[in-house]
Design a protein around this motif. Structure first.
Motif, short mmCIF file in Angstrom:
data_model
loop_
_atom_site.label_atom_id
_atom_site.label_comp_id
_atom_site.label_asym_id
_atom_site.label_seq_id
_atom_site.Cartn_x
_atom_site.Cartn_y
_atom_site.Cartn_z
N THR A 125 0.86 -1.19 0.00
CA THR A 125 0.00 0.00 0.00
C THR A 125 0.89 1.24 0.00
OG1 THR A 125 -0.19 0.04 2.43
CG2 THR A 125 -1.89 -1.18 1.20
N ASN B 115 -0.75 -0.22 -4.44
CA ASN B 115 -1.92 0.63 -4.15
C ASN B 115 -1.49 2.09 -4.12
OD1 ASN B 115 -2.74 1.86 -1.12
ND2 ASN B 115 -4.36 1.77 -2.62
N VAL C 9 -7.39 3.39 1.69
CA VAL C 9 -7.45 2.34 2.71
C VAL C 9 -8.13 2.79 3.99
CG1 VAL C 9 -5.46 1.09 1.79
CG2 VAL C 9 -5.10 2.89 3.50
N LEU D 2 -9.72 -3.93 -2.88
CA LEU D 2 -8.30 -4.06 -3.20
C LEU D 2 -7.86 -5.52 -3.16
CD1 LEU D 2 -5.36 -3.03 -3.57
CD2 LEU D 2 -5.33 -2.55 -1.10
N SER E 232 2.15 -3.03 4.72
CA SER E 232 1.26 -1.93 5.07
C SER E 232 2.10 -0.66 5.22
CB SER E 232 0.51 -2.24 6.38
OG SER E 232 -0.38 -1.20 6.71
N ALA F 17 1.08 2.56 3.42
CA ALA F 17 0.30 3.79 3.25
C ALA F 17 0.08 4.47 4.60
CB ALA F 17 -1.04 3.49 2.59
#
Length: 248
Positions: A9, A33, A63, A72, A88, A90
């Protein structure tokens, strides 16, 4: 590694982009993402595909929203049918002094930085039938008090706590969960800090390693935590800061 798939992400710029390139170097197919600039995301996609010859699939998703998290991962399942690594990365947050924080600032930051991590990790685990690895990005603000960083710092402390809980519960499924915490890294995100120059200058001058942390430093650690060599590292937060946090 040609069949392995990694989802990152916030994977089209800054630290996320460096992580994406590290996995691409090992032949991973990538799902990146992004939330804002499609043109920048496509530039990253083209750059990685040309350099490493892997497939890069872009998915726009905020998200912060549960439905978009689910969409997603549904796209990952439809396109690849599996997931081996979830990073993870983002993050967002409101940078203001504690006495100026409003409920909307708190909710925004916690939703994107910690709530999204929990529910995305749930979705990732469902696609890791043969085991896998989950790594979250944290920062020193989780254990140190930094100016204007209260909402982000608390959200990152939650990320590290969630990492421990996820690690214990998912370990029997063959899923390894850890976090990587970085010192001051000069990325676009740092431009939002009103004291950016001061942070970078202090980090460079005081760091025992003699320089600030680069995105590639974090990427190397994230990748290591997803290899068999790190199979018995469970629920840990690895600090990558050149020793800066060891100083008074």
């Amino acid at each position: 590694m040609t069949n392995k798939v990694a989802l990152i992400t916030g994977g089209t710029r800054g630290i996320g982009k460096a992580i994406a390139k590290r996995f691409a170097r090992e032949g991973y197919q990538l799902v990146l993402n992004y939330m804002r600039k499609k043109s920048d995301a496509e530039q990253t996609k083209n750059e990685i595909e040309a350099e490493y010859g892997v497939e890069v699939h872009l998915v726009k998703a905020n998200v912060k929203e549960m439905e978009q998290i689910q969409a997603l991962f549904a796209e990952v399942k439809e396109r690849f049918g599996r997931l081996d690594v979830f990073v993870s990365n983002a993050a967002s947050g409101v940078l203001r002094p504690l006495m100026e924080i409003e409920p909307t600032h708190w909710d925004w930051t916690m939703d994107i930085n910690s709530k999204a991590y929990l529910f995305a990790a749930q979705e990732a685990a469902k696609l890791m039938e043969q085991g896998g690895a989950i790594v979250a990005l944290s920062s020193l603000g989780s254990i140190r008090v930094l100016p204007n960083y209260v909402t982000v710092g608390v959200s990152k402390a939650a990320v590290e706590a969630l990492t421990r809980y996820l690690a214990v519960e998912l370990a029997p499924k063959g899923i390894v969960v850890n976090a990587v915490s970085g010192g001051a890294v000069d990325t676009d995100a740092l431009k939002h800090f009103p004291n950016r120059e001061e942070l970078l200058s202090e980090a460079a001058q005081r760091n025992p390693a003699g320089r600030i942390v680069e995105p590639e430093d974090l990427a190397e650690t994230v990748y290591f935590l997803c290899t068999p060599a790190a199979g018995m590292i469970c629920g840990q937060t690895i600090i990558v800061d050149g020793g800066l946090s060891l100083l008074c």
